[in-house]
Design a protein around this motif. Structure first.
Motif, mmCIF file in Angstrom:
data_model
loop_
_atom_site.group_PDB
_atom_site.id
_atom_site.type_symbol
_atom_site.label_atom_id
_atom_site.label_comp_id
_atom_site.label_asym_id
_atom_site.label_seq_id
_atom_site.Cartn_x
_atom_site.Cartn_y
_atom_site.Cartn_z
ATOM 1 N N HIS A 157 0.837 -1.211 0.000
ATOM 2 C CA HIS A 157 0.000 0.000 0.000
ATOM 3 C C HIS A 157 0.862 1.248 0.000
ATOM 4 O O HIS A 157 2.076 1.192 0.219
ATOM 5 C CB HIS A 157 -0.979 -0.006 1.179
ATOM 6 N N ALA A 158 0.215 2.361 -0.248
ATOM 7 C CA ALA A 158 0.924 3.636 -0.295
ATOM 8 C C ALA A 158 0.117 4.688 0.453
ATOM 9 O O ALA A 158 -1.112 4.712 0.351
ATOM 10 C CB ALA A 158 1.122 4.065 -1.749
ATOM 11 N N MET A 159 0.805 5.524 1.223
ATOM 12 C CA MET A 159 0.158 6.675 1.864
ATOM 13 C C MET A 159 0.566 7.898 1.056
ATOM 14 O O MET A 159 1.753 8.186 0.922
ATOM 15 C CB MET A 159 0.639 6.832 3.295
ATOM 16 N N ILE A 160 -0.403 8.570 0.497
ATOM 17 C CA ILE A 160 -0.101 9.635 -0.466
ATOM 18 C C ILE A 160 -0.683 10.962 0.017
ATOM 19 O O ILE A 160 -1.895 11.096 0.195
ATOM 20 C CB ILE A 160 -0.684 9.293 -1.859
ATOM 21 N N GLN A 161 0.191 11.935 0.260
ATOM 22 C CA GLN A 161 -0.267 13.292 0.565
ATOM 23 C C GLN A 161 -0.330 14.054 -0.756
ATOM 24 O O GLN A 161 0.642 14.059 -1.513
ATOM 25 C CB GLN A 161 0.728 14.019 1.457
ATOM 26 N N ILE A 162 -1.467 14.684 -1.018
ATOM 27 C CA ILE A 162 -1.587 15.511 -2.240
ATOM 28 C C ILE A 162 -1.826 16.942 -1.791
ATOM 29 O O ILE A 162 -2.799 17.218 -1.078
ATOM 30 C CB ILE A 162 -2.759 15.042 -3.119
ATOM 31 N N ASN A 163 -0.940 17.843 -2.203
ATOM 32 C CA ASN A 163 -1.090 19.225 -1.731
ATOM 33 C C ASN A 163 -1.963 20.042 -2.675
ATOM 34 O O ASN A 163 -2.415 19.545 -3.717
ATOM 35 C CB ASN A 163 0.278 19.873 -1.481
ATOM 36 N N ASP A 164 -2.208 21.301 -2.299
ATOM 37 C CA ASP A 164 -3.120 22.139 -3.086
ATOM 38 C C ASP A 164 -2.633 22.352 -4.514
ATOM 39 O O ASP A 164 -3.428 22.647 -5.402
ATOM 40 C CB ASP A 164 -3.319 23.505 -2.393
ATOM 41 N N GLY A 165 -1.327 22.177 -4.751
ATOM 42 C CA GLY A 165 -0.795 22.337 -6.107
ATOM 43 C C GLY A 165 -0.912 21.061 -6.924
ATOM 44 O O GLY A 165 -0.500 21.021 -8.083
ATOM 45 N N GLY A 166 -1.449 19.981 -6.307
ATOM 46 C CA GLY A 166 -1.599 18.717 -7.035
ATOM 47 C C GLY A 166 -0.356 17.851 -6.976
ATOM 48 O O GLY A 166 -0.323 16.766 -7.565
ATOM 49 N N ASN A 167 0.681 18.322 -6.254
ATOM 50 C CA ASN A 167 1.899 17.505 -6.150
ATOM 51 C C ASN A 167 1.800 16.561 -4.960
ATOM 52 O O ASN A 167 1.081 16.837 -3.995
ATOM 53 C CB ASN A 167 3.130 18.406 -6.032
ATOM 54 N N ASN A 168 2.547 15.451 -5.049
ATOM 55 C CA ASN A 168 2.384 14.448 -4.001
ATOM 56 C C ASN A 168 3.665 14.126 -3.273
ATOM 57 O O ASN A 168 4.757 14.511 -3.670
ATOM 58 C CB ASN A 168 1.770 13.171 -4.593
ATOM 59 N N CYS A 169 3.491 13.376 -2.201
ATOM 60 C CA CYS A 169 4.584 12.890 -1.374
ATOM 61 C C CYS A 169 4.115 11.495 -0.957
ATOM 62 O O CYS A 169 3.014 11.351 -0.418
ATOM 63 C CB CYS A 169 4.647 13.840 -0.186
ATOM 64 N N ILE A 170 4.894 10.457 -1.283
ATOM 65 C CA ILE A 170 4.370 9.078 -1.162
ATOM 66 C C ILE A 170 5.258 8.220 -0.262
ATOM 67 O O ILE A 170 6.485 8.247 -0.384
ATOM 68 C CB ILE A 170 4.290 8.404 -2.563
ATOM 69 N N ILE A 171 4.617 7.470 0.629
ATOM 70 C CA ILE A 171 5.321 6.411 1.372
ATOM 71 C C ILE A 171 4.744 5.093 0.875
ATOM 72 O O ILE A 171 3.527 4.895 0.915
ATOM 73 C CB ILE A 171 5.057 6.492 2.885
#
Ligand code: RIB
Length: 297
Positions: A90-104
């Motif tokens: 699985h992946a935990m994905i943060q998506i910011n207001d600019g649409g860019n992500n940060c994934i674990i």
């Protein structure tokens, strides 16, 4: 011709955040969703929605039924997918207001791809067949060398990058698809312009597709270089855009399209993918891509 994609299958836990969290910070998500993803699964679905018959190879944990269903509903052959008792990748994905992500990413079931499973899956394959792989499953080196030994065309997406990829023999890869960071790490250089020259000097036969985000993409093949500019996009979520691009590139190669057509079609597909939320959910079908390209000559 057979196309087998050894690929990860992930449950994606999506968190829409005002900005991606930094060390020591606690932030509240504005919304949350569970979605279907994994680089491998996304790439199989992209190739299928681009019109190619593809068999997905990989393992799923007990919560993975939704992933197999999504592949099947997208027209991917799932007969090679096997169950495992390991926890679902699985992946935990943060998506910011600019649409860019940060994934674990947690590998789990995706790290259960054994040499025996690979050899069994490749049985009967040979010249004319395609093998796709990314760096989210175990035994990537074995997949590449075994497929190459059989004479298959090997398409390797060196993502996500880690030190294990620096040990691989890229002379066994036919098509290498990388972004700037992956390309610089593998080529051992510190600027984007040196990636293709450095890689082709070390591996003269390698065909390279280099994605450059908002600056488009490059393809180096047989001593020639092509550039495709980015196309307009309304960015909501970039997750899975690279996978969409790759799946469409493989479909173009299989169809025998020329390189400019392949790059432009894949770029159109990824421009559409970034304009909606989720990874697999945002991958467009070929008709949508053709319509979009007709509107952006
Ligand atoms: O490339 C996007 C994918 O990376 C996501 O779907 C997530 O599962 C991670 O594997």
């Amino acid at each position: 011709m057979k196309v087998v994609n050894f690929g990860s299958l992930n449950l994606d836990y999506l968190y829409h955040v005002p900005h991606t969290a930094v060390a020591g910070e606690t932030i509240s998500a504005k919304s949350y969703a569970i979605s279907v993803g994994g680089k491998g699964l996304n790439q199989s679905i992209a190739a299928a929605r681009a019109g190619v018959s593809v068999c997905h190879a990989g393992l799923v944990g007990k919560e993975g039924g939704i992933l197999v269903d999504c592949l099947r509903e997208s027209g991917v052959d799932v007969s090679l997918v096997q169950p495992t008792s390991a926890p679902q990748g699985h992946a935990m994905i943060q998506i910011n207001d600019g649409g860019n992500n940060c994934i674990i990413v947690f590998g789990g079931s995706n790290q259960e791809v054994s040499r025996e499973y690979i050899d069994q899956t490749l049985e009967g394959m040979g010249p004319g067949d395609y093998v796709m792989v990314q760096n989210e499953v175990s035994n990537v080196g074995h997949i590449i060398s075994a497929a190459n030994a059989l004479g298959c065309t090997v398409v390797f997406n060196a993502s996500p990058i880690d030190s294990s990829l620096l040990q691989l023999d890229y002379s066994q890869v036919d098509w290498l698809v990388v972004n700037e960071l992956e390309g610089m790490a593998i080529a051992g250089c510190e600027d984007i312009d040196s990636i293709i020259p450095a890689l082709t000097e070390k591996f003269p036969e390698l065909h390279i597709i280099l994605t450059l985000g908002g600056s488009g993409s490059l393809c180096s093949s047989g001593g020639q270089l092509w550039k495709q500019e980015a196309l307009p996009a309304r960015v909501v979520d970039t997750t899975g855009a690279g996978d969409t691009f790759l799946g469409y590139c493989v479909a173009g190669l299989i169809r025998g399209d020329d390189i400019p057509t392949i790059l432009r079609t894949a770029t159109g597909a990824s421009s559409l993918a970034v304009s909606s939320l989720g990874a697999a959910a945002s991958i467009p079908c070929r008709e949508q891509v053709m319509e979009y390209l007709a509107q952006h000559p």
